[in-house]
Scaffold this motif. Structure first.
Motif, PDB file in Angstrom:
ATOM      1  N   VAL A  39      13.481 -22.620  16.707  1.00 30.83           N
ATOM      2  CA  VAL A  39      13.891 -21.334  17.597  1.00 30.83           C
ATOM      3  C   VAL A  39      15.663 -21.096  16.821  1.00 30.83           C
ATOM      4  O   VAL A  39      16.860 -21.406  17.618  1.00 30.83           O
ATOM      5  CB  VAL A  39      13.559 -20.713  19.239  1.00 30.83           C
ATOM      6  N   LEU A  40      15.115 -19.373  16.002  1.00 30.49           N
ATOM      7  CA  LEU A  40      17.893 -19.964  15.743  1.00 30.49           C
ATOM      8  C   LEU A  40      17.758 -18.922  16.610  1.00 30.49           C
ATOM      9  O   LEU A  40      17.801 -17.509  16.860  1.00 30.49           O
ATOM     10  CB  LEU A  40      17.444 -19.158  14.169  1.00 30.49           C
ATOM     11  N   ARG A  41      19.431 -18.379  17.308  1.00 29.99           N
ATOM     12  CA  ARG A  41      20.420 -18.398  17.930  1.00 29.99           C
ATOM     13  C   ARG A  41      21.488 -18.191  17.096  1.00 29.99           C
ATOM     14  O   ARG A  41      22.240 -19.674  17.099  1.00 29.99           O
ATOM     15  CB  ARG A  41      20.474 -19.105  18.623  1.00 29.99           C
ATOM     16  N   HIS A  42      22.005 -16.839  16.847  1.00 31.21           N
ATOM     17  CA  HIS A  42      23.196 -16.846  15.935  1.00 31.21           C
ATOM     18  C   HIS A  42      23.716 -17.835  15.071  1.00 31.21           C
ATOM     19  O   HIS A  42      24.170 -18.568  13.899  1.00 31.21           O
ATOM     20  CB  HIS A  42      24.470 -17.166  17.256  1.00 31.21           C
ATOM     21  N   GLY A  43      22.838 -18.106  13.915  1.00 29.18           N
ATOM     22  CA  GLY A  43      22.200 -18.698  12.461  1.00 29.18           C
ATOM     23  C   GLY A  43      21.958 -19.908  13.459  1.00 29.18           C
ATOM     24  O   GLY A  43      21.827 -20.304  12.141  1.00 29.18           O
ATOM     25  N   GLU A  44      21.901 -20.724  14.137  1.00 27.07           N
ATOM     26  CA  GLU A  44      21.834 -21.808  14.718  1.00 27.07           C
ATOM     27  C   GLU A  44      20.767 -22.230  15.274  1.00 27.07           C
ATOM     28  O   GLU A  44      19.724 -21.680  15.947  1.00 27.07           O
ATOM     29  CB  GLU A  44      22.824 -22.627  15.479  1.00 27.07           C
ATOM     30  N   VAL A  45      20.207 -23.267  14.849  1.00 26.44           N
ATOM     31  CA  VAL A  45      19.285 -24.123  15.374  1.00 26.44           C
ATOM     32  C   VAL A  45      18.735 -24.149  17.292  1.00 26.44           C
ATOM     33  O   VAL A  45      20.157 -25.164  17.556  1.00 26.44           O
ATOM     34  CB  VAL A  45      17.688 -25.746  15.294  1.00 26.44           C
ATOM     35  N   ASP A  46      18.573 -23.323  18.077  1.00 23.39           N
ATOM     36  CA  ASP A  46      18.466 -23.546  19.590  1.00 23.39           C
ATOM     37  C   ASP A  46      17.735 -23.762  19.954  1.00 23.39           C
ATOM     38  O   ASP A  46      18.187 -25.087  20.943  1.00 23.39           O
ATOM     39  CB  ASP A  46      18.933 -22.448  20.670  1.00 23.39           C
ATOM     40  N   ALA A  47      16.197 -24.351  19.671  1.00 22.46           N
ATOM     41  CA  ALA A  47      15.603 -25.455  20.090  1.00 22.46           C
ATOM     42  C   ALA A  47      14.105 -25.193  18.934  1.00 22.46           C
ATOM     43  O   ALA A  47      14.671 -24.814  18.322  1.00 22.46           O
ATOM     44  CB  ALA A  47      15.013 -23.980  21.735  1.00 22.46           C
ATOM     45  N   VAL A  48      13.418 -25.906  19.432  1.00 24.15           N
ATOM     46  CA  VAL A  48      12.201 -26.032  18.052  1.00 24.15           C
ATOM     47  C   VAL A  48      10.678 -26.398  19.086  1.00 24.15           C
ATOM     48  O   VAL A  48      10.180 -26.662  20.320  1.00 24.15           O
ATOM     49  CB  VAL A  48      12.416 -27.487  18.471  1.00 24.15           C
ATOM     50  N   LEU A  49      10.085 -24.934  18.484  1.00 27.59           N
ATOM     51  CA  LEU A  49       8.787 -24.603  19.377  1.00 27.59           C
ATOM     52  C   LEU A  49       8.151 -25.484  18.930  1.00 27.59           C
ATOM     53  O   LEU A  49       7.645 -25.595  17.251  1.00 27.59           O
ATOM     54  CB  LEU A  49       8.126 -23.190  19.549  1.00 27.59           C
ATOM     55  N   SER A  50       7.107 -26.493  19.458  1.00 25.73           N
ATOM     56  CA  SER A  50       6.473 -27.741  19.261  1.00 25.73           C
ATOM     57  C   SER A  50       4.794 -27.199  18.993  1.00 25.73           C
ATOM     58  O   SER A  50       4.034 -27.609  20.637  1.00 25.73           O
ATOM     59  CB  SER A  50       7.047 -29.166  18.998  1.00 25.73           C
ATOM     60  N   LEU A  51       3.617 -27.522  17.885  1.00 26.17           N
ATOM     61  CA  LEU A  51       2.585 -26.934  18.228  1.00 26.17           C
ATOM     62  C   LEU A  51       1.640 -28.258  18.319  1.00 26.17           C
ATOM     63  O   LEU A  51       2.152 -29.523  17.420  1.00 26.17           O
ATOM     64  CB  LEU A  51       2.118 -25.785  17.992  1.00 26.17           C
ATOM     65  N   THR A  52       0.988 -29.349  18.849  1.00 24.11           N
ATOM     66  CA  THR A  52       0.452 -30.487  18.602  1.00 24.11           C
ATOM     67  C   THR A  52      -0.937 -29.848  18.601  1.00 24.11           C
ATOM     68  O   THR A  52      -2.005 -29.805  19.455  1.00 24.11           O
ATOM     69  CB  THR A  52       1.235 -31.768  19.698  1.00 24.11           C
ATOM     70  N   ARG A  53      -1.658 -30.811  17.865  1.00 23.11           N
ATOM     71  CA  ARG A  53      -3.019 -30.847  17.337  1.00 23.11           C
ATOM     72  C   ARG A  53      -4.287 -31.816  16.970  1.00 23.11           C
ATOM     73  O   ARG A  53      -2.945 -32.877  16.422  1.00 23.11           O
ATOM     74  CB  ARG A  53      -3.757 -29.422  16.174  1.00 23.11           C
ATOM     75  N   ARG A  54      -5.359 -31.760  17.261  1.00 22.71           N
ATOM     76  CA  ARG A  54      -5.288 -33.339  17.177  1.00 22.71           C
ATOM     77  C   ARG A  54      -6.450 -33.574  15.282  1.00 22.71           C
ATOM     78  O   ARG A  54      -6.422 -32.290  14.665  1.00 22.71           O
ATOM     79  CB  ARG A  54      -6.883 -33.085  17.852  1.00 22.71           C
ATOM     80  N   ALA A  55      -5.756 -34.269  14.865  1.00 18.46           N
ATOM     81  CA  ALA A  55      -6.074 -34.450  13.831  1.00 18.46           C
ATOM     82  C   ALA A  55      -7.364 -33.424  12.932  1.00 18.46           C
ATOM     83  O   ALA A  55      -7.850 -32.279  11.769  1.00 18.46           O
ATOM     84  CB  ALA A  55      -6.151 -35.713  12.740  1.00 18.46           C
ATOM     85  N   GLU A  56      -8.780 -33.369  13.268  1.00 14.59           N
ATOM     86  CA  GLU A  56      -9.793 -33.213  12.562  1.00 14.59           C
ATOM     87  C   GLU A  56      -9.737 -31.785  12.297  1.00 14.59           C
ATOM     88  O   GLU A  56     -10.623 -30.875  11.815  1.00 14.59           O
ATOM     89  CB  GLU A  56     -11.055 -33.673  13.648  1.00 14.59           C
ATOM     90  N   THR A  57      -8.143 -31.296  13.839  1.00 13.80           N
ATOM     91  CA  THR A  57      -8.737 -29.758  13.787  1.00 13.80           C
ATOM     92  C   THR A  57      -8.078 -28.774  12.371  1.00 13.80           C
ATOM     93  O   THR A  57      -8.608 -27.562  11.880  1.00 13.80           O
ATOM     94  CB  THR A  57      -8.216 -29.036  14.789  1.00 13.80           C
TER      95      THR A  57
END
Length: 337
Positions: A39-57
């Motif tokens: 998630v970029l704010r003013h050209g810099e990374v302000d936060a990271v949106l992370s999604l975790t899924r099981r491998a078999e999906t």
């Protein structure tokens, strides 16, 4: 989950999405992969949106393909471990690939060769690396289907290998497109989110399910942010109007003692306009001396921050206004929670 800056070093350092290899989730002990979008704010990374899924999906992309009977497929991560595979071989998820597959895919991005599958079946394996993730797509055809009668052995071996390799490369590219292209759109969507704009971008219909999930999370986050910002604005406006309307002089500072607000009564009392006072040290906007000794009176700011209690001004305090006027002053200071 939304992580603050620093939780994913790769994403923060590059400002680009990152897809992990196979990892074991510490709480559930399940094998999972993560998709992290900055998630970029003013050209810099302000936060990271992370999604975790099981491998078999991850296997759903391949499950939609119509392979010939008896053919197998596999998706290997960058550490040469089986990330997803045909349901019949699901027990091997998380294990290392066969030694021959590891050796061949370590020196080439694509190719084909005779092999023995994890379950002991004689196969011909074709593989191709997905450049966007570093993962490897593998297709396994039964050796009996490729070899055939002896008189056709050479022709089928060469022809079958070429066809198998071409199919693997095509699917690998398709998988890469289904992952990489929509993620680029998600990056633009996170930029909209950081700027407070509506998130209107949608991934293509062919995008993998995880990308759709991240897009839905972004939309939900955007809607929630808009609701909270509207409520916060209304609350701040009510606070501002209340303080601006009362008959006493009110000044507010940050924890460093710099003025962040003064109402019209305070402006008239001190001789400072709101615009001029903002950001100034409180001692400059509200200079005070003792009525008899003319010694500077210490502001209660330090004591308020230290003890977190209401502190009154000393008796016989004079305010020295900006326009040169002066007058007796009484009042108190307290923290805002």
């Amino acid at each position: 989950r939304v992580h603050r800056q620093g939780t994913d070093v790769t994403v923060v350092a590059t400002g680009r999405p990152s897809q992990s290899d196979l990892v074991r989730e510490p709480v559930t002990a399940q094998l999972v992969v993560t998709l992290d979008v900055p998630v970029l704010r003013h050209g810099e990374v302000d936060a990271v949106l992370s999604l975790t899924r099981r491998a078999e999906t991850r296997g759903r992309v391949f499950a939609e393909q119509r392979l010939p009977p008896g053919w197998l497929w596999g998706l290997n991560d960058g550490q040469q471990r089986i990330l997803a595979t045909t349901p019949a071989l699901g027990r091997f998820i998380g294990e290392p690939v066969t030694p021959r597959m590891a050796a061949r895919s370590a020196v080439a991005d694509e190719g084909w060769f005779p092999n023995i599958a994890k379950d002991g079946t004689a196969v011909y394996s074709a593989f191709s690396r997905v450049r966007s993730t570093g993962w490897t797509v593998a297709l396994l055809a039964p050796a009996a289907d490729i070899d055939g009668p002896r008189r056709r052995f050479l022709g089928l071996l060469v022809g079958g290998g070429l066809v198998l390799s071409a199919v693997a490369v095509g699917w690998a590219r398709r998988l890469g497109g289904q992952i990489a292209t929509p993620i680029k759109g998600l990056v633009r969507a996170t930029q909209d989110l950081a700027q407070g704009l509506p998130v209107t971008r949608r991934p293509a219909d062919g995008a993998v399910q995880e990308v759709h999930a991240v897009a839905a999370a972004l939309q939900e986050a955007a809607d929630l942010l808009q609701q909270r910002e509207a409520a916060l604005y209304a609350q701040r406006e009510q606070w501002r109007i209340t303080l601006a309307s009362i008959g006493d002089a009110v000044l507010a500072t940050d924890r460093d003692g710099r003025v962040t607000f003064l109402n019209p009564v305070a402006a008239a009392l001190t001789g400072w306009t709101d615009a001029a006072a903002l950001g100034q040290d409180l001692t400059a906007v509200l200079p005070m001396v003792h009525e008899d000794t003319r010694q500077v009176v210490a502001h209660p700011l330090t004591q308020v921050l230290r003890d977190d209690r209401v502190v009154g001004l000393a008796q016989q305090t004079l305010l020295l206004a900006r326009d040169g006027g002066e007058g007796p002053l009484e009042g108190s200071a307290a923290q805002m929670h």
